[in-house]
Write a protein that holds these residues in place. Structure first.
Motif, short mmCIF file in Angstrom:
data_model
loop_
_atom_site.label_atom_id
_atom_site.label_comp_id
_atom_site.label_asym_id
_atom_site.label_seq_id
_atom_site.Cartn_x
_atom_site.Cartn_y
_atom_site.Cartn_z
N UNK A 259 -86.22 -21.00 37.96
CA UNK A 259 -87.37 -20.77 38.59
C UNK A 259 -87.62 -19.32 39.29
N UNK A 260 -88.44 -19.27 40.09
CA UNK A 260 -88.74 -17.99 40.71
C UNK A 260 -87.59 -17.26 41.60
N UNK A 261 -86.66 -18.14 42.06
CA UNK A 261 -85.49 -17.59 42.90
C UNK A 261 -84.24 -17.93 42.21
N UNK A 262 -84.17 -19.25 41.53
CA UNK A 262 -83.07 -19.47 40.85
C UNK A 262 -82.67 -18.42 39.54
N UNK A 263 -83.81 -17.70 39.08
CA UNK A 263 -83.60 -16.75 38.13
C UNK A 263 -82.70 -15.46 38.56
#
Length: 278
Positions: A259-263
Motif C-alpha cells: 500500500x501507500x505506506x507499506x511500500x
C-alpha cells in the motif's frame, strides 16, 4: 547502533553508525531543517562518493541507511554501491510533519486543489521554490564542503508529496540530478502545472548534456485510491520514454501487495539499486 546519553533525565537515544545530525536554517523563510548525513566507512573513489538527497528523513532515513549498510558490503552481489545519504527532515518527532506540504508543493490555485477526504482545509503550501533554493544554494554547498562528493552522480528520492516534489524538480530543472526517484508521487495535486511543464520540457532539456534516469513506483494496493497514482505514475514514465529528449530513461514498477505506506521499505531498497546501476 549505539546509545547516546541524554542530559535531561530521559532514556538514551539510539543513533546510526556513521551518521551526523545537525540543523540548518533556510535564509529566505527562516524555516529550520534537521539534516542527517550517513557516510560510508570505505574510502571515497577518486571522483568522490555518489550522493543521495532523501526527503522525509523523519520517516525513512533509518530505513535507507540500514539498507545501504547491509547491501553495499557486497556490491558485486547486490548491485548497491556505497553512497553518502543526506536526509532532509524536520525537528518535529512526527514521521510526516505538516511542514512538508509547504516545502514539497508549488502554489496551487484553490480551485485546482483535490478535495480532502475529511472535508478539512489542507495545510499551507506553495514553498517548493524556496525549498529548492535552500537545497541548491545552502545544503548542497555545505555537504560538498564537508564530504568528498561526485557532483556528476547526484540523486534525489521522495515519496508521496516528496515524490511530487521530485518530479516537479525534474520538469522545472532537468539535469540538476542524474537520478530522480519518486515513490507513489502525488501527481493529482498539481496536475495542471505538470501538464504545462510537460509541454515545454524538451525546450528546457536543450541545455542539458548529461543523462537523466527516472524511477517511479507505487504499491499494488493503491490501485483503489481516487488519486489514480498507479495509472498517473505509469503514464508519466511512458511519456518520458517517448519524449523527444536524448539521454532520458524512465522505469516504473508496481510492487505487489503493498500500500501507500507499506511500500516504503521495498521502494527504498529498489531505489538504492537504481541509483547504483549507472
Amino acid at each position: 547502533m549505539r546509545q547516546v546519553t541524554r542530559h535531561d533525565g530521559t532514556e538514551p537515544e539510539v543513533t546510526l553508525p556513521g551518521t551526523a545530525i545537525y540543523r540548518m536554517r533556510e535564509e529566505q523563510t527562516e524555516r529550520e531543517y534537521e539534516i542527517r548525513v550517513w557516510v560510508p566507512e570505505s574510502a571515497p573513489p577518486a571522483s568522490g562518493y555518489p550522493v543521495i538527497y532523501l526527503l522525509d528523513a523523519n520517516a525513512v532515513f533509518g530505513t535507507m541507511v540500514e539498507a545501504m549498510r547491509a547491501q553495499s558490503l557486497r556490491p558485486e552481489k547486490t548491485g548497491v554501491v556505497p553512497a553518502v545519504i543526506v536526509g532532509i527532515g524536520y525537528t518535529a518527532r512526527a514521521p510526516f510533519p505538516p511542514d512538508r506540504h509547504y516545502d514539497f508543493m508549488m502554489s496551487v490555485p484553490k480551485g485546482e486543489l483535490p478535495r480532502r477526504p475529511d472535508g478539512a482545509t489542507w495545510p499551507e503550501h506553495g514553498g517548493a521554490e524556496a525549498f529548492t533554493q535552500f537545497i541548491e544554494e545552502q545544503l548542497k554547498p555545505d555537504i560538498e564542503r564537508r564530504y568528498a562528493i561526485d557532483r556528476s552522480r547526484q540523486s534525489v528520492v521522495g515519496h508521496s508529496l516528496g515524490g511530487l516534489f521530485v518530479l516537479q524538480l525534474l520538469l522545472d530543472r532537468p539535469g540538476t540530478y542524474r537520478n530522480y526517484i519518486a515513490g507513489s508521487p502525488s501527481l493529482h495535486w498539481n496536475s495542471a502545472w505538470i501538464a504545462r511543464q510537460q509541454e515545454t520540457f524538451v525546450s528546457r532539456m536543450t541545455d542539458n548534456s548529461s543523462e537523466i534516469h527516472v524511477f517511479l513506483a507505487a504499491g499494488e494496493l493503491e490501485g483503489s485510491h481516487p488519486s489514480g497514482v498507479i495509472e498517473r505514475s505509469r503514464a508519466f514514465a511512458q511519456w518520458l520514454n517517448h519524449v523527444d529528449a536524448e539521454g532520458v530513461r524512465a522505469d516504473f514498477i508496481c510492487f505487489e501487495d503493498e500500500g501507500h505506506v507499506s511500500v516504503l521499505p521495498v521502494f527504498i531498497g529498489r531505489a538504492l539499486r537504481f541509483v547504483s546501476s549507472d
